[in-house]
Design an enzyme around this catalytic site. Structure first.
Site, mmCIF file in Angstrom:
data_model
loop_
_atom_site.group_PDB
_atom_site.id
_atom_site.type_symbol
_atom_site.label_atom_id
_atom_site.label_comp_id
_atom_site.label_asym_id
_atom_site.label_seq_id
_atom_site.Cartn_x
_atom_site.Cartn_y
_atom_site.Cartn_z
ATOM 1 N N TYR B 238 -27.887 -20.170 -44.139
ATOM 2 C CA TYR B 238 -28.928 -21.169 -43.855
ATOM 3 C C TYR B 238 -28.739 -21.182 -42.771
ATOM 4 O O TYR B 238 -28.128 -21.999 -42.188
ATOM 5 C CB TYR B 238 -28.364 -22.334 -44.704
ATOM 6 C CG TYR B 238 -30.501 -22.676 -45.113
ATOM 7 C CD1 TYR B 238 -31.540 -22.012 -45.560
ATOM 8 C CD2 TYR B 238 -31.052 -23.565 -44.271
ATOM 9 C CE1 TYR B 238 -33.467 -22.473 -45.137
ATOM 10 C CE2 TYR B 238 -31.722 -24.376 -43.938
ATOM 11 C CZ TYR B 238 -33.235 -23.934 -44.531
ATOM 12 O OH TYR B 238 -34.475 -24.515 -44.302
ATOM 13 N N SER B 241 -30.098 -14.261 -41.649
ATOM 14 C CA SER B 241 -31.249 -13.348 -41.292
ATOM 15 C C SER B 241 -32.068 -12.539 -41.837
ATOM 16 O O SER B 241 -33.412 -11.965 -40.515
ATOM 17 C CB SER B 241 -30.666 -12.469 -40.581
ATOM 18 O OG SER B 241 -29.598 -11.515 -41.827
ATOM 19 N N TYR B 242 -33.211 -12.522 -42.827
ATOM 20 C CA TYR B 242 -34.203 -12.005 -43.417
ATOM 21 C C TYR B 242 -34.361 -13.283 -44.550
ATOM 22 O O TYR B 242 -32.546 -13.086 -45.122
ATOM 23 C CB TYR B 242 -33.611 -10.695 -43.400
ATOM 24 C CG TYR B 242 -32.973 -9.936 -44.392
ATOM 25 C CD1 TYR B 242 -31.877 -9.888 -43.672
ATOM 26 C CD2 TYR B 242 -32.847 -10.041 -46.163
ATOM 27 C CE1 TYR B 242 -30.681 -9.672 -44.337
ATOM 28 C CE2 TYR B 242 -31.800 -9.574 -46.706
ATOM 29 C CZ TYR B 242 -30.052 -9.471 -45.702
ATOM 30 O OH TYR B 242 -29.457 -8.966 -46.367
ATOM 31 N N TYR B 243 -35.794 -13.251 -44.840
ATOM 32 C CA TYR B 243 -36.384 -13.753 -45.715
ATOM 33 C C TYR B 243 -35.952 -13.282 -46.723
ATOM 34 O O TYR B 243 -37.056 -13.375 -47.638
ATOM 35 C CB TYR B 243 -37.327 -15.070 -45.499
ATOM 36 C CG TYR B 243 -36.651 -15.696 -44.097
ATOM 37 C CD1 TYR B 243 -35.769 -16.620 -43.965
ATOM 38 C CD2 TYR B 243 -37.189 -15.061 -42.771
ATOM 39 C CE1 TYR B 243 -35.690 -17.612 -43.246
ATOM 40 C CE2 TYR B 243 -36.071 -16.007 -41.638
ATOM 41 C CZ TYR B 243 -35.825 -17.478 -41.523
ATOM 42 O OH TYR B 243 -35.596 -18.379 -40.573
ATOM 43 N N LEU B 245 -34.014 -13.099 -50.653
ATOM 44 C CA LEU B 245 -32.296 -13.608 -51.100
ATOM 45 C C LEU B 245 -30.941 -12.847 -51.026
ATOM 46 O O LEU B 245 -31.108 -11.826 -52.007
ATOM 47 C CB LEU B 245 -32.621 -14.613 -52.751
ATOM 48 C CG LEU B 245 -31.276 -15.647 -52.531
ATOM 49 C CD1 LEU B 245 -31.227 -16.850 -51.930
ATOM 50 C CD2 LEU B 245 -30.967 -16.086 -53.861
ATOM 51 N N HIS B 246 -30.073 -13.137 -50.076
ATOM 52 C CA HIS B 246 -28.919 -12.170 -50.823
ATOM 53 C C HIS B 246 -27.828 -13.180 -50.633
ATOM 54 O O HIS B 246 -27.746 -13.718 -49.990
ATOM 55 C CB HIS B 246 -29.336 -11.365 -49.792
ATOM 56 C CG HIS B 246 -29.103 -11.571 -48.143
ATOM 57 N ND1 HIS B 246 -30.379 -11.986 -47.307
ATOM 58 C CD2 HIS B 246 -27.991 -11.785 -47.332
ATOM 59 C CE1 HIS B 246 -30.458 -12.288 -46.402
ATOM 60 N NE2 HIS B 246 -28.680 -12.679 -46.413
ATOM 61 N N VAL B 247 -26.936 -12.468 -51.008
ATOM 62 C CA VAL B 247 -24.970 -13.410 -51.222
ATOM 63 C C VAL B 247 -24.380 -12.275 -50.494
ATOM 64 O O VAL B 247 -24.515 -11.298 -50.926
ATOM 65 C CB VAL B 247 -24.786 -13.340 -52.830
ATOM 66 C CG1 VAL B 247 -23.756 -14.605 -52.602
ATOM 67 C CG2 VAL B 247 -26.398 -14.862 -53.634
#
Lengths: 306, 306
Positions: B238, B241-243, B245-247
């Site tokens: 947070y 780099s892009y909106y 959701l990724h983990v």
């Protein structure tokens, strides 16, 4: 090596007869690898040797020239505007810096040996049952910390002090910083009160101390170095390297060791968490990494926790 | 490129006619360099291109084999048991990973330009008043993410999938990882549901999704790479780099970019925080760094917050 065959050729190469014994450590990010090997030296016996290989940084003009000359490339993947290639450059752009330590002693070999890391999810109960007894049994000396607080050592290095015995602290440059440029600025705030071992001991009683460190630490760094608080990373370690509460101040642009998410806790977040729940650090599961050779990891293994 | 001469050869090279415009950033530690150049693309006009060159990590067996074959070395210095050489390896051990972004927009070029960093303490109110309107106005394309989720691109790279549209995800190697050694293991879990922009959107509704990613992601990595969950750092960024959701899943021993405390949030902690307060990520102040040239920083400055 040496011997009867062709001593000149044999002896001329520092790695003649190299046999790998172990990979001691490697870093994919830094592009470096540390090897333990045996080589045929001048003596009769093969010699223990540490070899450190490191790829060299790019030089802008050299790579720019290379790219303009259609170097051989192999496509690895393509997605929309992004593509990845393997590029094979000419040998001149490809030297590997090779450090050889020969003969290497046991001590040299151990120095470079990487230890595996294991993640611990320490519950509040784990802290009381495993970690706290371990810390108390250690009696790791922190006399050097008391020497600083009592001005018996490093008194000339103190950058700022709030002398209050309960809510005060001393601000001092970290040994890793040479104070010559602010790009890698690194100071430590050591609290005056004794017996606060770590994050785990913090409650709402400590909010005045923590706020003093946050506010006055930033002010002192601004006055002394002209370096603003919004360019500072201010954090605690858990586990810390010594069990007397201290706070790290590093330049935000400096990739200091120990800033990773599994070790560092922003002071701003610590204050916020205690404000929302005074017992936050007694009850929360805290995650951190331990090296394979650390005694605390053995304690967690004894109770089947890792 | 193209043109009259030999269009086939010309068009086949992704960097045909490369002219350097600027060195955007470089890291001597990481052995990486980010360049802005012009190349002759398929169109009439030269195209802006970002080229990222990165030296590849060493592979122990390959370098061990190399060292045993008396590679050409040049002595640089010698002192007691320490000596330093330049070693020239064969081309096969010397690939340069080359990422090409073409055509690159102003935004891509800015993304890689080195900039001063400033810390933001974003309250829940700041998010609603400043950050969310900013994200919504941006409409930065995430078509490449949808391409992966719909198997229109990189389908052969998928390591694991839970196809549930609400609680499922796809696990895929990150571009930064070449999958040749687990030391720098780096995979990304991209969630199937759309519209979860970041940490700020997460509530107790998302706990099943987050737990699936945590548990199944670790299982998949253990099965595929024999790499245990207690050696993995699993976290969100947070700002991301892009909106969508990724983990991130990275090897604990790998000092990957973006693991620092002011950017990374351990998935284990995220789940714990939401369990203790379902609105934790809507109300908490979240701290992160922004680069001097980022439009979001300008927005915070407009409202006097930085």
């Amino acid at each position: 090596g040496g011997g009867l065959g062709d001593p000149e050729v044999s002896d001329s190469h520092p790695l003649a007869g190299f046999r790998l014994q172990a990979v001691l450590k490697e870093s994919a990010r830094d592009k470096v690898i540390f090897l333990h090997g045996k080589v045929d030296g001048d003596s009769q016996e093969p010699q223990d040797t540490v070899v450190i290989l490191e790829r060299v940084p790019f030089q802008a003009d050299a790579v720019s020239g290379l790219l303009s000359q259609r170097p051989p490339v192999t496509l690895q993947l393509k997605n929309d505007i992004y593509s990845v290639y393997h590029l094979t450059p000419p040998p001149a752009l490809n030297e590997i810096k090779t450090t050889v330590i020969c003969p290497a002693t046991e001590k040299h070999i151990k120095k470079y040996l990487r230890q595996d890391l294991f993640l611990i999810h320490e519950t509040g109960e784990d802290y009381k049952a495993v970690t706290l007894p371990f810390i108390e049994a250690q009696s790791f000396s922190i006399q050097w910390v008391y020497n600083i607080l009592e001005k018996k050592a490093e008194a000339d290095r103190i950058e700022y002090e709030n002398p209050d015995p309960e809510h005060g602290f001393i601000l001092i440059p970290d040994f890793k910083w040479n104070q010559k440029q602010v790009e890698d600025l690194y100071l430590i705030a050591i609290c005056h009160p004794r017996g606060i071992k770590s994050l785990r001991d913090l409650t709402s009683d400590h909010l005045p101390l923590l706020r003093n460190i946050l506010i006055e630490g930033q002010d002192a760094i601004l006055k002394r170095y002209g370096f603003h608080g919004n360019k500072l990373r201010i954090y605690l370690h858990y586990q810390p390297s010594y069990y007397h509460l201290h706070v790290h101040f590093t330049a935000l642009g400096h990739d200091a060791p120990g800033i990773s998410v599994e070790r560092a806790h922003l002071l701003h977040d610590v204050i916020q968490n205690i404000e929302s729940d005074p017992r936050y650090y007694q009850i929360r599961t805290l995650t951190y990494a331990l090296r394979a050779d650390e005694a605390l990891l053995a304690k967690f293994r004894e109770v089947g926790k890792c």
